[in-house]
Design a protein around this motif. Structure first.
Motif, PDB file in Angstrom:
ATOM      1  N   GLY A  27       0.855  -1.169   0.000  1.00 34.03           N
ATOM      2  CA  GLY A  27       0.000   0.000   0.000  1.00 34.03           C
ATOM      3  C   GLY A  27       0.895   1.224   0.000  1.00 34.03           C
ATOM      4  O   GLY A  27       2.007   1.192   0.543  1.00 34.03           O
ATOM      5  N   VAL A  28       0.435   2.311  -0.626  1.00 34.12           N
ATOM      6  CA  VAL A  28       1.248   3.522  -0.771  1.00 34.12           C
ATOM      7  C   VAL A  28       0.465   4.721  -0.246  1.00 34.12           C
ATOM      8  O   VAL A  28      -0.715   4.886  -0.566  1.00 34.12           O
ATOM      9  CB  VAL A  28       1.605   3.776  -2.258  1.00 34.12           C
ATOM     10  N   ALA A  29       1.122   5.566   0.549  1.00 34.50           N
ATOM     11  CA  ALA A  29       0.561   6.851   0.988  1.00 34.50           C
ATOM     12  C   ALA A  29       1.656   7.893   0.835  1.00 34.50           C
ATOM     13  O   ALA A  29       2.802   7.651   1.233  1.00 34.50           O
ATOM     14  CB  ALA A  29       0.095   6.768   2.436  1.00 34.50           C
ATOM     15  N   GLY A  30       1.320   9.025   0.220  1.00 32.80           N
ATOM     16  CA  GLY A  30       2.349  10.029  -0.004  1.00 32.80           C
ATOM     17  C   GLY A  30       1.828  11.447  -0.036  1.00 32.80           C
ATOM     18  O   GLY A  30       0.629  11.693  -0.092  1.00 32.80           O
ATOM     19  N   VAL A  31       2.780  12.362  -0.011  1.00 35.11           N
ATOM     20  CA  VAL A  31       2.526  13.795  -0.123  1.00 35.11           C
ATOM     21  C   VAL A  31       3.342  14.300  -1.302  1.00 35.11           C
ATOM     22  O   VAL A  31       4.548  14.038  -1.380  1.00 35.11           O
ATOM     23  CB  VAL A  31       2.953  14.535   1.170  1.00 35.11           C
ATOM     24  N   ARG A  32       2.684  15.000  -2.226  1.00 34.38           N
ATOM     25  CA  ARG A  32       3.348  15.452  -3.444  1.00 34.38           C
ATOM     26  C   ARG A  32       3.143  16.963  -3.625  1.00 34.38           C
ATOM     27  O   ARG A  32       2.071  17.495  -3.380  1.00 34.38           O
ATOM     28  CB  ARG A  32       2.758  14.701  -4.647  1.00 34.38           C
ATOM     29  N   HIS A  33       4.196  17.605  -4.099  1.00 37.94           N
ATOM     30  CA  HIS A  33       4.108  19.016  -4.477  1.00 37.94           C
ATOM     31  C   HIS A  33       4.506  19.121  -5.944  1.00 37.94           C
ATOM     32  O   HIS A  33       5.607  18.731  -6.324  1.00 37.94           O
ATOM     33  CB  HIS A  33       5.031  19.884  -3.619  1.00 37.94           C
ATOM     34  N   ALA A  34       3.594  19.624  -6.762  1.00 38.17           N
ATOM     35  CA  ALA A  34       3.849  19.748  -8.203  1.00 38.17           C
ATOM     36  C   ALA A  34       3.954  21.213  -8.594  1.00 38.17           C
ATOM     37  O   ALA A  34       3.337  22.088  -7.982  1.00 38.17           O
ATOM     38  CB  ALA A  34       2.729  19.083  -8.994  1.00 38.17           C
ATOM     39  N   ASN A  35       4.774  21.465  -9.618  1.00 40.49           N
ATOM     40  CA  ASN A  35       4.835  22.788 -10.221  1.00 40.49           C
ATOM     41  C   ASN A  35       4.870  22.609 -11.734  1.00 40.49           C
ATOM     42  O   ASN A  35       4.665  21.509 -12.231  1.00 40.49           O
ATOM     43  CB  ASN A  35       6.029  23.603  -9.692  1.00 40.49           C
ATOM     44  N   ARG A  36       5.165  23.661 -12.490  1.00 43.68           N
ATOM     45  CA  ARG A  36       5.091  23.557 -13.950  1.00 43.68           C
ATOM     46  C   ARG A  36       6.215  22.712 -14.555  1.00 43.68           C
ATOM     47  O   ARG A  36       6.136  22.321 -15.704  1.00 43.68           O
ATOM     48  CB  ARG A  36       5.074  24.952 -14.575  1.00 43.68           C
ATOM     49  N   PHE A  37       7.259  22.391 -13.773  1.00 48.34           N
ATOM     50  CA  PHE A  37       8.369  21.586 -14.284  1.00 48.34           C
ATOM     51  C   PHE A  37       8.234  20.100 -13.947  1.00 48.34           C
ATOM     52  O   PHE A  37       8.743  19.253 -14.656  1.00 48.34           O
ATOM     53  CB  PHE A  37       9.701  22.092 -13.722  1.00 48.34           C
ATOM     54  N   GLY A  38       7.581  19.803 -12.825  1.00 48.04           N
ATOM     55  CA  GLY A  38       7.480  18.413 -12.393  1.00 48.04           C
ATOM     56  C   GLY A  38       6.906  18.322 -10.998  1.00 48.04           C
ATOM     57  O   GLY A  38       6.080  19.139 -10.610  1.00 48.04           O
ATOM     58  N   ALA A  39       7.344  17.333 -10.231  1.00 48.65           N
ATOM     59  CA  ALA A  39       6.812  17.136  -8.888  1.00 48.65           C
ATOM     60  C   ALA A  39       7.856  16.457  -8.005  1.00 48.65           C
ATOM     61  O   ALA A  39       8.696  15.702  -8.482  1.00 48.65           O
ATOM     62  CB  ALA A  39       5.548  16.291  -8.944  1.00 48.65           C
ATOM     63  N   LEU A  40       7.774  16.748  -6.717  1.00 52.82           N
ATOM     64  CA  LEU A  40       8.574  16.079  -5.686  1.00 52.82           C
ATOM     65  C   LEU A  40       7.600  15.435  -4.706  1.00 52.82           C
ATOM     66  O   LEU A  40       6.552  16.014  -4.406  1.00 52.82           O
ATOM     67  CB  LEU A  40       9.468  17.067  -4.943  1.00 52.82           C
ATOM     68  N   ALA A  41       7.942  14.252  -4.203  1.00 52.56           N
ATOM     69  CA  ALA A  41       7.046  13.554  -3.286  1.00 52.56           C
ATOM     70  C   ALA A  41       7.837  12.806  -2.232  1.00 52.56           C
ATOM     71  O   ALA A  41       8.979  12.412  -2.447  1.00 52.56           O
ATOM     72  CB  ALA A  41       6.161  12.584  -4.061  1.00 52.56           C
ATOM     73  N   VAL A  42       7.185  12.620  -1.099  1.00 49.49           N
ATOM     74  CA  VAL A  42       7.665  11.763  -0.022  1.00 49.49           C
ATOM     75  C   VAL A  42       6.551  10.762   0.218  1.00 49.49           C
ATOM     76  O   VAL A  42       5.382  11.155   0.332  1.00 49.49           O
ATOM     77  CB  VAL A  42       7.945  12.571   1.264  1.00 49.49           C
ATOM     78  N   GLU A  43       6.892   9.472   0.259  1.00 46.28           N
ATOM     79  CA  GLU A  43       5.848   8.469   0.428  1.00 46.28           C
ATOM     80  C   GLU A  43       6.309   7.361   1.372  1.00 46.28           C
ATOM     81  O   GLU A  43       7.496   7.196   1.621  1.00 46.28           O
ATOM     82  CB  GLU A  43       5.431   7.874  -0.918  1.00 46.28           C
ATOM     83  N   MET A  44       5.327   6.617   1.867  1.00 45.33           N
ATOM     84  CA  MET A  44       5.588   5.454   2.709  1.00 45.33           C
ATOM     85  C   MET A  44       4.860   4.279   2.068  1.00 45.33           C
ATOM     86  O   MET A  44       3.685   4.393   1.737  1.00 45.33           O
ATOM     87  CB  MET A  44       5.061   5.688   4.129  1.00 45.33           C
ATOM     88  N   VAL A  45       5.587   3.189   1.881  1.00 45.31           N
ATOM     89  CA  VAL A  45       4.951   1.964   1.392  1.00 45.31           C
ATOM     90  C   VAL A  45       4.994   0.938   2.517  1.00 45.31           C
ATOM     91  O   VAL A  45       5.968   0.856   3.262  1.00 45.31           O
ATOM     92  CB  VAL A  45       5.600   1.412   0.099  1.00 45.31           C
ATOM     93  N   ALA A  46       3.913   0.183   2.652  1.00 46.25           N
ATOM     94  CA  ALA A  46       3.818  -0.861   3.664  1.00 46.25           C
ATOM     95  C   ALA A  46       3.149  -2.060   3.021  1.00 46.25           C
ATOM     96  O   ALA A  46       2.216  -1.908   2.234  1.00 46.25           O
ATOM     97  CB  ALA A  46       3.005  -0.370   4.861  1.00 46.25           C
ATOM     98  N   GLY A  47       3.659  -3.246   3.325  1.00 42.00           N
ATOM     99  CA  GLY A  47       3.054  -4.437   2.743  1.00 42.00           C
ATOM    100  C   GLY A  47       3.852  -5.680   3.032  1.00 42.00           C
ATOM    101  O   GLY A  47       4.512  -5.784   4.063  1.00 42.00           O
ATOM    102  N   TRP A  48       3.809  -6.620   2.094  1.00 37.93           N
ATOM    103  CA  TRP A  48       4.441  -7.922   2.261  1.00 37.93           C
ATOM    104  C   TRP A  48       5.440  -8.151   1.142  1.00 37.93           C
ATOM    105  O   TRP A  48       5.125  -7.947  -0.026  1.00 37.93           O
ATOM    106  CB  TRP A  48       3.390  -9.016   2.231  1.00 37.93           C
ATOM    107  N   ARG A  49       6.649  -8.583   1.510  1.00 35.60           N
ATOM    108  CA  ARG A  49       7.683  -8.920   0.521  1.00 35.60           C
ATOM    109  C   ARG A  49       8.154 -10.346   0.797  1.00 35.60           C
ATOM    110  O   ARG A  49       8.411 -10.718   1.932  1.00 35.60           O
ATOM    111  CB  ARG A  49       8.864  -7.966   0.619  1.00 35.60           C
ATOM    112  N   SER A  50       8.263 -11.123  -0.262  1.00 38.58           N
ATOM    113  CA  SER A  50       8.737 -12.488  -0.163  1.00 38.58           C
ATOM    114  C   SER A  50       9.960 -12.647  -1.061  1.00 38.58           C
ATOM    115  O   SER A  50       9.939 -12.206  -2.212  1.00 38.58           O
ATOM    116  CB  SER A  50       7.631 -13.452  -0.601  1.00 38.58           C
ATOM    117  N   VAL A  51      11.023 -13.260  -0.518  1.00 35.74           N
ATOM    118  CA  VAL A  51      12.277 -13.411  -1.257  1.00 35.74           C
ATOM    119  C   VAL A  51      12.737 -14.865  -1.161  1.00 35.74           C
ATOM    120  O   VAL A  51      12.678 -15.468  -0.091  1.00 35.74           O
ATOM    121  CB  VAL A  51      13.380 -12.493  -0.682  1.00 35.74           C
TER     122      VAL A  51
END
Length: 163
Positions: free
Chosen positions: A77-101
């Motif tokens: 699952g992904v939750a984030g905060v993004r700030h966009a302008n006319r050139f692009g965007a910057l974001a900080v996010e947190m992902v939580a879930g299950w990983r199997s290796v």
């Protein structure tokens, strides 16, 4: 596409090896298989605006490590905060879930819950396409990190509100 690097779990206590042979005659032990492993994965992330700068979504990831017969799969699952302008965007996010290796061909699956903070930046290529990069580190796994490049496809054209 993502590059991942992390250490596989090592079983048992560490052992100090000693010998009475001269140093020139001693064979040096090799590192246990699975330590400091790296690999390449592919991920697909779908997100939706959940407010002025917030977004929520999901991500799936699959790939393999450099060891023959290894593989990696995850759902997050992904939750984030993004700030966009006319050139692009910057974001900080947190992902939580299950990983199997699986570290080797005949190894068992090692699955567990993960939490991974990330930073993300993108540059607009057109009204609906962006080129970006992301980097993050899995909490609780010392030396475990990821870095990736991506093509962002947006359902709303740049400048029309939600993305």
């Amino acid at each position: 596409m993502n590059a991942r690097r992390f250490a596989a779990p090592v079983g048992g206590p560490e052992v100090a090896l000693r010998t009475t042979k001269p140093a020139a005659q001693v064979e040096q032990p090799t590192a246990p298989s699975g330590q400091n492993m790296s690999g390449v994965t592919a991920g697909i992330q779908f997100t939706m605006a959940a407010g002025q700068h917030l977004y929520l979504g999901g991500e799936v990831e699959t790939g393999r490590l450099m060891e023959y017969g290894s593989n990696l799969a995850g759902g997050y699952g992904v939750a984030g905060v993004r700030h966009a302008n006319r050139f692009g965007a910057l974001a900080v996010e947190m992902v939580a879930g299950w990983r199997s290796v699986r570290y080797e061909l005949n190894d068992e699956e090692h699955g567990r819950a993960i939490l991974e903070p990330r930073v993300r930046g993108q540059v607009w290529l057109s009204e609906q396409f962006a080129l970006g990069a992301a980097a993050g580190a899995t909490l609780g796994d010392q030396g475990a990190w990821m870095a990736g490049l991506y093509l962002g496809i947006h359902s709303h054209a740049f400048g029309t509100g939600a993305r």
